[in-house]
Each structure stands twice: as structure tokens, then as C-alpha cells.
Design an enzyme around this catalytic site. Structure first.
Site, PDB file in Angstrom:
ATOM      1  N   GLN A 212      70.059  57.856  66.167  1.00 46.54           N
ATOM      2  CA  GLN A 212      68.903  58.489  65.549  1.00 46.54           C
ATOM      3  C   GLN A 212      68.530  57.812  64.222  1.00 46.54           C
ATOM      4  O   GLN A 212      67.536  58.176  63.608  1.00 46.54           O
ATOM      5  CB  GLN A 212      69.190  59.973  65.283  1.00 46.54           C
ATOM      6  CG  GLN A 212      69.432  60.789  66.534  1.00 46.54           C
ATOM      7  CD  GLN A 212      69.929  62.189  66.237  1.00 46.54           C
ATOM      8  OE1 GLN A 212      70.945  62.613  66.779  1.00 46.54           O
ATOM      9  NE2 GLN A 212      69.242  62.936  65.391  1.00 46.54           N
ATOM     10  N   PHE A 243      70.612  65.430  69.288  1.00 47.14           N
ATOM     11  CA  PHE A 243      70.902  66.737  68.679  1.00 47.14           C
ATOM     12  C   PHE A 243      71.620  66.619  67.341  1.00 47.14           C
ATOM     13  O   PHE A 243      72.303  67.548  66.920  1.00 47.14           O
ATOM     14  CB  PHE A 243      71.727  67.614  69.630  1.00 47.14           C
ATOM     15  CG  PHE A 243      71.192  67.675  71.026  1.00 47.14           C
ATOM     16  CD1 PHE A 243      69.929  68.188  71.283  1.00 47.14           C
ATOM     17  CD2 PHE A 243      71.942  67.199  72.091  1.00 47.14           C
ATOM     18  CE1 PHE A 243      69.432  68.226  72.580  1.00 47.14           C
ATOM     19  CE2 PHE A 243      71.452  67.231  73.384  1.00 47.14           C
ATOM     20  CZ  PHE A 243      70.192  67.746  73.637  1.00 47.14           C
ATOM     21  N   GLU A 247      73.204  60.746  64.591  1.00 42.72           N
ATOM     22  CA  GLU A 247      72.658  60.388  63.284  1.00 42.72           C
ATOM     23  C   GLU A 247      73.601  59.448  62.547  1.00 42.72           C
ATOM     24  O   GLU A 247      73.185  58.426  62.010  1.00 42.72           O
ATOM     25  CB  GLU A 247      72.387  61.642  62.454  1.00 42.72           C
ATOM     26  CG  GLU A 247      71.729  61.329  61.129  1.00 42.72           C
ATOM     27  CD  GLU A 247      71.254  62.562  60.380  1.00 42.72           C
ATOM     28  OE1 GLU A 247      70.972  62.435  59.175  1.00 42.72           O
ATOM     29  OE2 GLU A 247      71.147  63.645  60.989  1.00 42.72           O
ATOM     30  N   ARG A 325      72.544  72.946  53.152  1.00 41.06           N
ATOM     31  CA  ARG A 325      71.479  73.577  53.936  1.00 41.06           C
ATOM     32  C   ARG A 325      71.906  74.950  54.440  1.00 41.06           C
ATOM     33  O   ARG A 325      71.059  75.828  54.649  1.00 41.06           O
ATOM     34  CB  ARG A 325      71.044  72.682  55.096  1.00 41.06           C
ATOM     35  CG  ARG A 325      69.769  73.146  55.781  1.00 41.06           C
ATOM     36  CD  ARG A 325      69.237  72.148  56.785  1.00 41.06           C
ATOM     37  NE  ARG A 325      68.478  71.082  56.188  1.00 41.06           N
ATOM     38  CZ  ARG A 325      67.148  71.017  56.162  1.00 41.06           C
ATOM     39  NH1 ARG A 325      66.423  71.973  56.724  1.00 41.06           N
ATOM     40  NH2 ARG A 325      66.529  70.006  55.602  1.00 41.06           N
ATOM     41  N   ARG A 357      71.744  69.962  65.370  1.00 41.70           N
ATOM     42  CA  ARG A 357      70.451  70.670  65.351  1.00 41.70           C
ATOM     43  C   ARG A 357      70.488  71.933  64.485  1.00 41.70           C
ATOM     44  O   ARG A 357      71.178  72.905  64.797  1.00 41.70           O
ATOM     45  CB  ARG A 357      70.085  71.018  66.785  1.00 41.70           C
ATOM     46  CG  ARG A 357      68.646  71.402  67.014  1.00 41.70           C
ATOM     47  CD  ARG A 357      68.400  71.583  68.497  1.00 41.70           C
ATOM     48  NE  ARG A 357      66.992  71.678  68.838  1.00 41.70           N
ATOM     49  CZ  ARG A 357      66.540  71.703  70.083  1.00 41.70           C
ATOM     50  NH1 ARG A 357      67.380  71.619  71.106  1.00 41.70           N
ATOM     51  NH2 ARG A 357      65.250  71.796  70.322  1.00 41.70           N
ATOM     52  N   THR A 459      66.598  67.500  52.503  1.00 43.89           N
ATOM     53  CA  THR A 459      66.896  67.990  51.156  1.00 43.89           C
ATOM     54  C   THR A 459      67.208  66.843  50.205  1.00 43.89           C
ATOM     55  O   THR A 459      67.160  67.015  48.992  1.00 43.89           O
ATOM     56  CB  THR A 459      68.059  68.993  51.189  1.00 43.89           C
ATOM     57  OG1 THR A 459      69.152  68.431  51.922  1.00 43.89           O
ATOM     58  CG2 THR A 459      67.624  70.283  51.861  1.00 43.89           C
ATOM     59  N   ALA A 528      66.186  66.491  60.743  1.00 44.48           N
ATOM     60  CA  ALA A 528      65.567  67.485  59.857  1.00 44.48           C
ATOM     61  C   ALA A 528      64.213  67.962  60.378  1.00 44.48           C
ATOM     62  O   ALA A 528      63.372  68.419  59.609  1.00 44.48           O
ATOM     63  CB  ALA A 528      65.419  66.939  58.433  1.00 44.48           C
ATOM     64  N   GLU A 730      64.268  71.860  65.231  1.00 48.24           N
ATOM     65  CA  GLU A 730      65.421  72.696  64.907  1.00 48.24           C
ATOM     66  C   GLU A 730      65.165  74.199  64.885  1.00 48.24           C
ATOM     67  O   GLU A 730      66.007  74.969  65.352  1.00 48.24           O
ATOM     68  CB  GLU A 730      66.002  72.253  63.553  1.00 48.24           C
ATOM     69  CG  GLU A 730      66.589  70.874  63.578  1.00 48.24           C
ATOM     70  CD  GLU A 730      66.937  70.375  62.183  1.00 48.24           C
ATOM     71  OE1 GLU A 730      68.110  70.071  61.952  1.00 48.24           O
ATOM     72  OE2 GLU A 730      66.026  70.298  61.337  1.00 48.24           O
TER      73      GLU A 730
END
Length: 779
Positions: A212, A243, A247, A325, A357, A459, A528, A730
Site C-alpha cells: 500500500q 486492509f 502498509e 488514533r 482498517r 494524523t 487512512a 474505514e
């Protein structure tokens, strides 16, 4: 970006906002879609596999790889000594995640060496022949063990505070203090992690990776090889699911493939099987939430004090932003007048947990819904009434400030819940369920209507940027490249719609190409929920630049004003003339008009001061609500999800068909997290749930028997996002909290709804049964 041009573009109907099919849907169902393992294999391709630790925490005393090296077909065995650059794949900058362990292992399944062989089978068989001597060290694999052993934190914790929570809690008429356990989750993407590296001349290497985050793979591969990023090209056409699990986790396989390829001068592919993938890659974080909530007679919250401890694994990975988060969403849809929230990212001797996710948001939100549930049962009220009493208010109400001091200025949760309550006939069905439970001896029913408010943006402010590269060729065909990656969610289709709409051409005129670091640099992860927001706007910016040149060309050639040039479906009107789009482009080319542009976009308005716990980390909020009804067998704990009704906010949808699919899929995946998907480690630190035989994801038969999903068609983003749409990746996952809450109501009926069941997740049949038996003793 020129706002007037954007507003003008919004007012014209076109390919955008239409239910276009996913560009690869027909390829998915026929098997024609090419994934990395489907690509033609280069001549001389070698295959790699991992040599994994069988200790959770130990010093490495000696390694004997002679039998591995001697196995037929083995070409090379790589250890940490063979890494030409830095032995580090950390994505956090903490330098705490070695590519290959050297003197110590910190989780069962940590890679120690890699075998490169002529065939994948030879590599896998050889890897099992290693002899490694260890000196075992103390280990702990869960949050309780981490707390008991004074485990260090893997990264800096965060505190959010507003008001005077200590004095407000002390003055509250009612107070409840308790604890909730929230389980983790395996990504279980259909395509496992995979990477193939092809060596080039000098320092160059090309990597195909199922990731990702192509730019991060580029950076880490360069870091491990000791070469600059411009020597590394990373390509991603599509993934078979991500998902969040792709990443950061693809770095291990991409880096090893690149090291092996450059060392041996041959192409190398790494493709772990499902067991190896599940053992060696991170998952959703488990959480332990200790909460105290103060409230009045009406159930209105006065103060909240909560700590969110997380199982983070052996290294930092993304645990800092994930636990941040969680705190950002610990308010769910509710206003807390006085609040203190603290994160505890704990080190454990397990694989380092990572993005999934929702990125910590679901865990934070689930803790909030537990507090609402506690209040409802303590006051003898319907949980929905307590939710309504605590919703954020409208601007000017004095109830709009989040724990991180951002104003909730776009609140539509009241309307969402009102409409769903009516369309799902919640009140009448709840009364019928309460009546049913009075006379039913074995089967008990439950119903719950839960809200979603989810902040959209990275963020880390710097990640809120994107680039795109758009070419128009002489025949009027369009080539699109951007920094986003396609993992089945339809991002490529949506951005192609944006481009087709901007030029007013049929979408089949837009060629969707693989993401590649060689065309669009410094990309942010497709994560995100921001893929469409960022990349759609970047593509729009590129089209704007080209269109401005085309309009200027038309004004010169035809002698008209800019206002007399209009892009219509597949043609351009210039004054009184209409020219087919391909003919118009051909004339522009002959006039030496530049028909290529690099677009760029950065999200405005956002800023965040982590140390102060203040700022505007989110550009806007996405909202939704779900109403779920369940039936529970109180003798076995087994249950059925009878019906779910969903109303979800995606702003003005770019593609209603794709967005509806995202809502449906997100809900089912969230339902799996909260009900059937359970991770287990044994006393030795081994992951026991490491295959489809031991880890249960939802089946098609597990979905709600009645499943009604509707988009809030009246919604439009108040911010000028692309087409006034909202993110959809998400937020829908958290709609599944309604399933857990409905199960909780069914269990609570055993004690006449007088006691909060405190049903932890995942609510497996075993856990439901234990909760039923516990409450029977209180009846």
C-alpha cells in the site's frame, strides 16, 4: 486549486457520481487480473523463503546453516552479515526492526536468515534444516504479561485532556469504573505478501511489491542496499487485499528480494505461504481499556477518565499513530465535558502489530460504546436513549469540542440516527424483542442501534499530500498515473472517473496504469481512508492545468473568449463550432500545446501539536449508523445475526455501487473482528491461530440474513473535497459494533437487563456462553 473552477466542475453532470463498474471486476471473476505471482517469470528467476525463529525471546548462541546450504537447489543463504546497507526495516524511524535477527530474537517466527534456491519448494525444505542454539530469556506475549513485567513502551504515549476530569469525576452523582478487553485481528488478505526484484545496471533495482506504500518500500530497499532512492523503482498494479496489512509489512519481503537480486545478479521472488505470512507479519492491536465514567440521573456523561493499553509487539512499527488514533476516537459520537485519555503502547514478545482498517479508531470507539452501555444498564434505559443524550451538538450548543480541541462543525449524526431509527423500525422491534425474551426459555434476542463518527486525514500532517501524472496522447486517449494503490477498493476506478468527468470523455478513454515510484515520487500510503480524497484531487489538478492550456489554445486559434470554450461529452464547443475531442487534441498537438501535467494536492486546514494534545488533525468527519438484531442460544452461546440496517454517509458519492460495496464489506469484516476472529498464542509464544483451519473469518453464510444498506444520498461534504464526496474505506467497519451491542442486550436479558454484561471481544460463542452463565448467577 482555483475554487471557482472546482465549483463550476461540480455543477456539470458526467462520469463522476455514477455507478461505474470496478475497472478490474471482470478480471477478478474470470481470473484474468494479473497479480505479482501471475507475471511472466524472468529467465533465471530464483525463489526465496524465510528461516524463522522458534523462540519468543532468546539470545542466539550459534547458527549452523551447513545443511541448509548443502540442500539440492540452494544457491545462497543470506544472514544479517550479507546486508550491504542498514539492517533495519523500521517505518517509525526508531531503528528497532532488523531485517534479519543477528544476536537476539524477540518473537516466535522472527526471520533470522533467508534461503535463495532454484525452486520455492527447495528453499522451503532447506530452511527447516537449520540448527540454531539459543539462550532463552523471559518473555511475555499479552498485555497482562507486559504490565506485570513492567514492559517498556515501544513509543511515546499520548495524553488528551480537556476540562477538569478529576474534580468533575469526584463531583459526579454516579460513577462506574471497569475494564474492557478488545481482541486483535488478522488481515487475511486473499493474496499473501509477495515481492519480486529484478536487478539492473549499476545500483539500480526494480521491485514489484504487493504494498500500500510504494514510496516506503523504495526508501527501505534503498536503505537496506545502501543506495539512494533514485536507484530503486517500485511498481504496484494491484493487490489481492491489503486492509492496512500491506502498509509496512511488505518491506521485509521486498528488501530481502532486492538484497538477494543484487547479490546474485538474478531476479528473485519471495512468496510466503499462508502460515508463514500469518506468523511473520503484524495484526490489529489488542487493547485493554481501563475506564471510569461519571454521569447524572439522565445518563448524561459528566467526566471520562480512560487508559488504552495496547499489545504492540516487539518493535514500534505504526503503534504510535495507531494508539494515538484510538484516543482520537475514544469519544465515538459523544461529547465529554471533562476528559482525560491516555495511551499505553506496550512492548510484547510477539510480531509487531501494525495498521488495520480503522487504524486504532475501532478500538477507541468500542471503549466509548461500552461506557454508554454501562450507563444504560445502570439507569435502566434503552442504550439508544443514552446515546442520544450524549451526542455532540450543533455549532453554538457548547457541546462541539472534542478531547483534542477540534470543533465538530459538520455534525449530522442526529439526522443519520433519526432516519435509520425510523426506517429500521427500531422502537417497535425492540419492544417486540423484550416481549419475546420474557417467554423464551432458551433463545434470547437483542437489538442495538450504534453510531459512527470517524475523522478523515492522516494524523501525521505531512502525509496528507498526493501527486498525479496525466498525459493526453495525439489520438485523444488519456494515461493516468497517481500515487494511490489498488487493493480491490475501487480507487483506480474513482480517480479515472474524476479525470473522465473533468475532460467530459467516456471513462474507457482513460487508461489506468500501475502505481510506480518512477512516475509519481514521494507518495503517501493508500491508507487512512484518504486515497480518493488525495489522489482524486491531484488528478483533478493535473487535468485543470492541461485544460487551461487547451482553452488558451482554442481562444488563439478560433479567436474567441475563454468563456466560449466548453468541454461537452466527447467534444469541445468553441464559439459556434463543435470539435470531437480526439480531433481537438490532435490540433492542439500540432500547435505544440503541452498535453501532460503533474498534479499535486495537499489537504488544507489541518494541523496537530501532539505534545500539547491540541489541533485540527481531521479535515472532516464521516458518519453512519447501523441497527442489528441477533438471536442467541443461551445453552451453547451460538448465535445468528438476523438483520442489519445501515445508513452511511459518504458525502456525494463518487461511485454509489463501489461505495455500497465498501460499506457492506467493511461491516462484515468488522463483524468478524468482533465475533469470530480470535488470536491465540501458547505459553511458548507461538501463534496457534495461523491458518484457515484455526482462524475463522466470516463466511458468506455468516452475514446478516436480512442486510439493508443505504447511502445518505442527501449528504454533501461541507469541505471542497473531490466532488464533495467523503471517504468510505474505514468508517463502515465500525458499524459492526452494533452486532456486539445486540449480543450484549441478548445476554443482559438473562438478568432482566439490570446488569451490564461486559461482553469483551471477540464475542465468540464460548465467551457469550460464559457471560450468560455469569449473569444467570445474578438473576
Amino acid at each position: 486549486m482555483d475554487k471557482s473552477a472546482f465549483e463550476k466542475r461540480e455543477s456539470i453532470d458526467g462520469p463522476m457520481h455514477a455507478s461505474q463498474p470496478h475497472d478490474s471486476a471482470h478480471k477478478h471473476v474470470t481470473g484474468a487480473a494479473d497479480y505479482i505471482d501471475d507475471l511472466p517469470e524472468p529467465a533465471g528467476l530464483l525463489h526465496g523463503t524465510l528461516g524463522l525463529s522458534d523462540r519468543a525471546h532468546a539470545e542466539i548462541i550459534a547458527i549452523d546453516l551447513s545443511a541448509v546450504t548443502a540442500y539440492p537447489g540452494v544457491v545462497r543463504v543470506l544472514t544479517a552479515r550479507d546486508i550491504p546497507g542498514a539492517n533495519d526495516t523500521s517505518s517509525s524511524g526508531m531503528h528497532d526492526e532488523p531485517l534479519l535477527a543477528e544476536s537476539k530474537v524477540e518473537f516466535h517466527g522472527q526471520p533470522i536468515f533467508a534461503v535463495i534456491a532454484e525452486t520455492r519448494e527447495a528453499a522451503r525444505r532447506a530452511a527447516r534444516l537449520a540448527r540454531i542454539d539459543y539462550r532463552d530469556l523471559p518473555h511475555w506475549t499479552d498485555i497482562d504479561g507486559a504490565l506485570a513485567n513492567g514492559s517498556p513502551l515501544v513509543c511515546e504515549p499520548m495524553t488528551l485532556k480537556r476540562g477538569e476530569p478529576e474534580s468533575a469525576m469526584a463531583g459526579a452523582k454516579h460513577r462506574i469504573k471497569a475494564r474492557m478487553r478488545i481482541g486483535g485481528q488478522e488481515h487475511f488478505y486473499l493474496e499473501s505478501q509477495i515481492a519480486m526484484a529484478i536487478p539492473g545496471e549499476d545500483e539500480e533495482v526494480t521491485v514489484w511489491s504487493s504494498t500500500q506504500h510504494p514510496s516506503e518500500i523504495q526508501h527501505i530497499v534503498g536503505h537496506v542496499l545502501g543506495v539512494p532512492s533514485n536507484a530503486v523503482t517500485v511498481n504496484v498494479r494491484r493487490m489481492g487485499g491489503g486492509f492496512g496489512g500491506k502498509e509496512t509489512q511488505g518491506s521485509l519481503f521486498a528488501a530481502l528480494a532486492a538484497v538477494a537480486a543484487k547479490t546474485l545478479g538474478r531476479a528473485v521472488k519471495f512468496r510466503p505461504d499462508r502460515d508463514e505470512d500469518m506468523v511473520a507479519t503484524g495484526k490489529r492491536h489488542d487493547f485493554l481499556v481501563d475506564y471510569e465514567v461519571g454521569f447524572d440521573d439522565e445518563g448524561r456523561i459528566e467526566a471520562v477518565d480512560a487508559a488504552y493499553a495496547a499489545r504492540c509487539g516487539f518493535s514500534s512499527d505504526l503503534s504510535g499513530p495507531v494508539t494515538d488514533r484510538a484516543l482520537f476516537h475514544a469519544d465515538s459520537s459523544y461529547y465529554y465535558p471533562h476528559v482525560r485519555l491516555v495511551s499505553k503502547p506496550l512492548k510484547t514478545h510477539t510480531v509487531s502489530n501494525t495498521a488495520f482498517r480503522g487504524f486504532g479508531g475501532p478500538q477507541g470507539m468500542l471503549g466509548a460504546e461500552r461506557m454508554i452501555e454501562e450507563i444504560a444498564y445502570a439507569r435502566g434505559k434503552d442504550t439508544l436513549d443514552i446515546r442520544r443524550a450524549n451526542f455532540y451538538g450543533q455549532p453554538g450548543s457548547g457541546r462541539t469540542l472534542t478531547p483534542y480541541h477540534q470543533e465538530v462543525s459538520d455534525n449530522i449524526i442526529h439526522r443519520i440516527v433519526d432516519e435509520l431509527e425510523e426506517s429500521a423500525d427500531y422502537r417497535a422491534r425492540r419492544e417486540a424483542i423484550v416481549e419475546f425474551n420474557r417467554s423464551s426459555r432458551v433463545v434470547r434476542k437483542g437489538i442495538a442501534l450504534t453510531p459512527v463518527k470517524f475523522g478523515i486525514s492522516f494524523t501525521m500532517t505531512a502525509l496528507n499530500q498526493a501527486g498525479a501524472l496525466v498525459h493526453i496522447y495525439q489520438d485523444g486517449s488519456i494515461h493516468l498515473n497517481h500515487g494511490g494503490t489498488e487493493m480491490g477498493q475501487g480507487l483506480y476506478t474513482k480517480v479515472a472517473q474524476v479525470l473522465a468527468d473533468s475532460f467530459q470523455v467516456d471513462i474507457n478513454r482513460v487508461k489506468i496504469s500501475a502505481a510506480t515510484t518512477g512516475k509519481v515520487p514521494n507518495t503517501s500510503a493508500t491508507a487512512a481512508s484518504s486515497g480518493s480524497d488525495l489522489n482524486g484531487m491531484a488528478a483533478f489538478d493535473a487535468s485543470r492545468q492541461i485544460k487551461e492550456r487547451l482553452v488558451a489554445f482554442a481562444t488563439r486559434k478560433w479567436g474567441v473568449s475563454a468563456g466560449e470554450v466548453q468541454f461537452l461529452p466527447n467534444r469541445v464547443r468553441v464559439g459556434h463550432d463543435e470539435v470531437l475531442f480526439p480531433d481537438f487534441i490532435r490540433q492542439a498537438y500540432l500547435a505544440r500545446v503541452q498535453l501532460s501535467a503533474a498534479g499535486f494536492y495537499k489537504t488544507p486546514k489541518i494541523h496537530w501539536d501532539r505534545k500539547a494534545g491540541r489541533g485540527t488533525p481531521f479535515y472532516y468527519f464521516a458518519y453512519g449508523a447501523a441497527c442489528t438484531e441477533v438471536s442467541v442460544d443461551t445453552l451453547t452461546g451460538e448465535y445468528l445475526v438476523d438483520r442489519t440496517d445501515i445508513l452511511h454517509d459518504v458525502g456525494r458519492s463518487l461511485n454509489p455501487a463501489i461505495d455500497t460495496g465498501q460499506v457492506e464489506g467493511g461491516f462484515v469484516q468488522g463483524m468478524g473482528w468482533l465475533t469470530t476472529e480470535e488470536l491465540w498464542w501458547d505459553a511458548a509464544g507461538r501463534l496457534c491461530t495461523h491458518a484457515p483451519s484455526t482462524y475463522k473469518i466470516p463466511l458468506a453464510s455468516d452475514r446478516p440474513k436480512i442486510f439493508n444498506v443505504k447511502l445518505a444520498e442527501w449528504s454533501q461534504n461541507l469541505e471542497p473535497t473531490i466532488g464533495r464526496s467523503k471517504a468510505v474505506g474505514e468508517p463502515p467497519l465500525m458499524l459492526a459494533i452494533s452486532v456486539l451491542e445486540a449480543l450484549s442486550m441478548a445476554v443482559a436479558s438473562v438478568a432482566d437487563y439490570r446488569v451490564c454484561p461486559r461482553l469483551d471481544s471477540p464475542a465468540t460463542p464460548e465467551r457469550v456462553l460464559m457471560a450468560v452463565e455469569r449473569l444467570k448467577g445474578m438473576a
